[in-house]
Design a protein around this motif. Sequence first.
Motif, PDB file in Angstrom:
ATOM      1  N   ASP A  74       1.701  -9.009  28.502  1.00 19.02           N
ATOM      2  CA  ASP A  74       2.326  -9.335  29.793  1.00 19.02           C
ATOM      3  C   ASP A  74       2.973 -10.708  29.757  1.00 19.02           C
ATOM      4  OD1 ASP A  74       1.493  -6.910  30.748  1.00 19.02           O
ATOM      5  OD2 ASP A  74      -0.210  -7.696  31.901  1.00 19.02           O
ATOM      6  N   GLY A  75       2.417 -11.617  28.935  1.00 19.13           N
ATOM      7  CA  GLY A  75       2.967 -12.959  28.829  1.00 19.13           C
ATOM      8  C   GLY A  75       4.093 -13.065  27.822  1.00 19.13           C
ATOM      9  N   GLY A  76       4.508 -11.936  27.261  1.00 20.74           N
ATOM     10  CA  GLY A  76       5.616 -11.924  26.308  1.00 20.74           C
ATOM     11  C   GLY A  76       5.220 -12.324  24.894  1.00 20.74           C
ATOM     12  N   HIS A  77       3.922 -12.298  24.602  1.00 18.39           N
ATOM     13  CA  HIS A  77       3.460 -12.679  23.271  1.00 18.39           C
ATOM     14  C   HIS A  77       3.347 -11.446  22.377  1.00 18.39           C
ATOM     15  CE1 HIS A  77       2.508 -16.701  24.720  1.00 18.39           C
ATOM     16  NE2 HIS A  77       1.921 -16.131  25.768  1.00 18.39           N
ATOM     17  N   ARG A  78       3.413 -11.691  21.071  1.00 19.24           N
ATOM     18  CA  ARG A  78       3.225 -10.618  20.091  1.00 19.24           C
ATOM     19  C   ARG A  78       1.970 -10.942  19.284  1.00 19.24           C
ATOM     20  NH1 ARG A  78       8.662  -9.688  17.026  1.00 19.24           N
ATOM     21  NH2 ARG A  78       7.650  -7.712  16.511  1.00 19.24           N
ATOM     22  N   VAL A  79       1.209  -9.923  18.945  1.00 18.55           N
ATOM     23  CA  VAL A  79      -0.175 -10.122  18.556  1.00 18.55           C
ATOM     24  C   VAL A  79      -0.504  -9.513  17.190  1.00 18.55           C
ATOM     25  CG1 VAL A  79      -2.584  -9.826  19.305  1.00 18.55           C
ATOM     26  CG2 VAL A  79      -0.757  -9.967  21.023  1.00 18.55           C
ATOM     27  N   GLY A 114       3.378   0.150  21.584  1.00 22.11           N
ATOM     28  CA  GLY A 114       3.907   0.193  20.223  1.00 22.11           C
ATOM     29  C   GLY A 114       3.128  -0.717  19.289  1.00 22.11           C
ATOM     30  N   PHE A 115       2.991  -0.298  18.039  1.00 20.68           N
ATOM     31  CA  PHE A 115       2.243  -1.113  17.078  1.00 20.68           C
ATOM     32  C   PHE A 115       2.690  -0.809  15.658  1.00 20.68           C
ATOM     33  CE2 PHE A 115      -0.085   2.836  17.522  1.00 20.68           C
ATOM     34  CZ  PHE A 115      -0.441   3.156  16.213  1.00 20.68           C
ATOM     35  N   CYS A 116       2.426  -1.758  14.769  1.00 20.78           N
ATOM     36  CA  CYS A 116       2.519  -1.543  13.327  1.00 20.78           C
ATOM     37  C   CYS A 116       1.105  -1.542  12.772  1.00 20.78           C
ATOM     38  CB  CYS A 116       3.336  -2.648  12.663  1.00 20.78           C
ATOM     39  SG  CYS A 116       5.102  -2.587  13.031  1.00 20.78           S
ATOM     40  N   TYR A 117       0.942  -0.974  11.584  1.00 17.21           N
ATOM     41  CA  TYR A 117      -0.412  -0.821  11.027  1.00 17.21           C
ATOM     42  C   TYR A 117      -0.364  -1.055   9.519  1.00 17.21           C
ATOM     43  CZ  TYR A 117      -4.915   1.245   9.810  1.00 17.21           C
ATOM     44  OH  TYR A 117      -6.179   1.446   9.326  1.00 17.21           O
ATOM     45  N   LEU A 118      -1.357  -1.830   9.025  1.00 18.72           N
ATOM     46  CA  LEU A 118      -1.419  -2.097   7.583  1.00 18.72           C
ATOM     47  C   LEU A 118      -2.867  -2.165   7.126  1.00 18.72           C
ATOM     48  CD1 LEU A 118       0.761  -4.637   5.631  1.00 18.72           C
ATOM     49  CD2 LEU A 118      -1.683  -4.538   5.214  1.00 18.72           C
ATOM     50  N   ARG A 172       6.138  -4.072   2.620  1.00 18.71           N
ATOM     51  CA  ARG A 172       7.318  -4.837   3.033  1.00 18.71           C
ATOM     52  C   ARG A 172       8.040  -4.163   4.183  1.00 18.71           C
ATOM     53  NH1 ARG A 172      11.348  -7.771  -1.055  1.00 18.71           N
ATOM     54  NH2 ARG A 172       9.391  -8.880  -1.283  1.00 18.71           N
ATOM     55  N   ALA A 173       8.163  -2.834   4.126  1.00 16.80           N
ATOM     56  CA  ALA A 173       8.865  -2.112   5.193  1.00 16.80           C
ATOM     57  C   ALA A 173       8.147  -2.278   6.527  1.00 16.80           C
ATOM     58  CB  ALA A 173       8.985  -0.631   4.834  1.00 16.80           C
ATOM     59  N   VAL A 174       6.812  -2.234   6.490  1.00 14.16           N
ATOM     60  CA  VAL A 174       6.027  -2.385   7.719  1.00 14.16           C
ATOM     61  C   VAL A 174       6.184  -3.799   8.272  1.00 14.16           C
ATOM     62  CG1 VAL A 174       3.719  -2.288   8.727  1.00 14.16           C
ATOM     63  CG2 VAL A 174       4.358  -0.649   6.960  1.00 14.16           C
ATOM     64  N   VAL A 175       6.101  -4.796   7.371  1.00 16.91           N
ATOM     65  CA  VAL A 175       6.250  -6.194   7.789  1.00 16.91           C
ATOM     66  C   VAL A 175       7.641  -6.434   8.370  1.00 16.91           C
ATOM     67  CG1 VAL A 175       6.409  -8.573   6.948  1.00 16.91           C
ATOM     68  CG2 VAL A 175       4.517  -7.108   6.215  1.00 16.91           C
ATOM     69  N   GLY A 232      11.728  -6.481  14.761  1.00 14.52           N
ATOM     70  CA  GLY A 232      11.788  -5.648  15.958  1.00 14.52           C
ATOM     71  C   GLY A 232      11.106  -6.314  17.134  1.00 14.52           C
ATOM     72  N   ASN A 233      10.729  -5.494  18.105  1.00 13.20           N
ATOM     73  CA  ASN A 233      10.052  -6.011  19.300  1.00 13.20           C
ATOM     74  C   ASN A 233       8.695  -5.348  19.495  1.00 13.20           C
ATOM     75  OD1 ASN A 233      12.096  -7.850  20.335  1.00 13.20           O
ATOM     76  ND2 ASN A 233      13.340  -5.995  20.659  1.00 13.20           N
ATOM     77  N   ILE A 234       8.116  -4.852  18.414  1.00 15.15           N
ATOM     78  CA  ILE A 234       6.812  -4.201  18.502  1.00 15.15           C
ATOM     79  C   ILE A 234       5.761  -5.267  18.833  1.00 15.15           C
ATOM     80  CG2 ILE A 234       5.074  -2.912  17.207  1.00 15.15           C
ATOM     81  CD1 ILE A 234       7.461  -1.808  15.524  1.00 15.15           C
ATOM     82  N   PRO A 235       4.940  -5.055  19.875  1.00 20.36           N
ATOM     83  CA  PRO A 235       4.064  -6.135  20.351  1.00 20.36           C
ATOM     84  C   PRO A 235       2.786  -6.349  19.549  1.00 20.36           C
ATOM     85  CG  PRO A 235       3.848  -4.214  21.777  1.00 20.36           C
ATOM     86  CD  PRO A 235       4.937  -3.892  20.799  1.00 20.36           C
ATOM     87  N   VAL A 236       2.331  -5.329  18.793  1.00 19.58           N
ATOM     88  CA  VAL A 236       1.008  -5.426  18.160  1.00 19.58           C
ATOM     89  C   VAL A 236       1.088  -5.030  16.686  1.00 19.58           C
ATOM     90  CG1 VAL A 236      -1.417  -4.706  18.277  1.00 19.58           C
ATOM     91  CG2 VAL A 236      -0.045  -4.769  20.364  1.00 19.58           C
TER      92      VAL A 236
END
Length: 351
Positions: free
Chosen positions: A199-204, A227-231, A239-242, A248-252
């Motif tokens: 909500d505060g516009g941060h990415r985690v 939305g999220f990425c996973y490793l 590298r593709a995930v990173v 992008g704008n994925i938050p997590v």
Amino acid sequence: AERYRAFRFSTVVLDEAQHIKNPDTQNAQAAAILRADRKFILTGTPIENSVRDVWSLMNFVMPGYLGDRDDFRERYEIPISRHQSKEALERLSKRLRPFILRRRKRDVASDLPEKLEQVAYCELSTRQKEVYAELLRGARSQVEQAQSEKNEGKARMLMLTALLRLRQAACDLRLLNLEDAASSGKVELFHELLQEAIDGGHRVLVFSQFVSMLGLLRADLEQAGIGFCYLDGATKDRRAVVDRFQNGNIPVFLISLKAGGVGLNLTAADTVIHFDPWWNPAVEAQATDRAHRIGQKNVVTSYKLIARGTVEEKILNLQRKKREIIDATIESEEPLMEGLTLNEIESLLME
């Protein structure tokens, strides 16, 4: 290794040299055959598991400088790990100091934004408390039995197994494969912090040493439409995930501590959540520094989630007591579990 054996190099440089910390591994043995006029090693964690790591690293750079393995064990490892000998620490530090060039972040990136570290406490759910207490009673009974048989090795193994299960219970009962696993106090706190950050516009960045825990959080995010990425260690194209997260704008970004604690540049994030405490604070700090590194424009906030009244809280207190040993050896980390005496492990299981 065989291909390089025939060459003599002017210079050999090992990056991420902690990969030769165990002299019995093929990594270390392959590196040892390299002949060179000059040898350098680079690592962010010169001590990752215990002070014996230093012996292996230095034995590559300057074979014999710290004696053979048995001599090092008697002169340094046992006095430091078991007896917290300040004299042995000072001797080792003096031996190492002339050959170490430290590149501190504050020296080379003075304009880097601040890093804030917070401990966020949660309460166990009612069911978690019941299971935790039951596990603790069972562990104490087993340990007492092993001690009555004067079997120190068995007692230590039982304690370490119990600590693992207690840490899992403090995270989420589903890690113990319980059919009646109810809600988790820590998962509730996690989602509260995560929602505030988003909500505060941060990415985690979210780190856990339990891949199965990441799987549970992944399912929660999918259900919530976040939305999220996973490793983790099974990720094929890191590298593709990173790149997907960074550009992008994925938050997590859910990350296994072992697989993603080093070697990643994730400055798109400015918030880090450590779901469960790691025995070695240096490894935890390296994970946080995936975000707090050159290129970061924002203040980085790191949260460590701790369940009250559990072994997690005791680990924090014990780490503070160990800080003097940690700081004394090239300002790195003497890991908690390696340096614990049997009495100290037992204290984690006591009231």
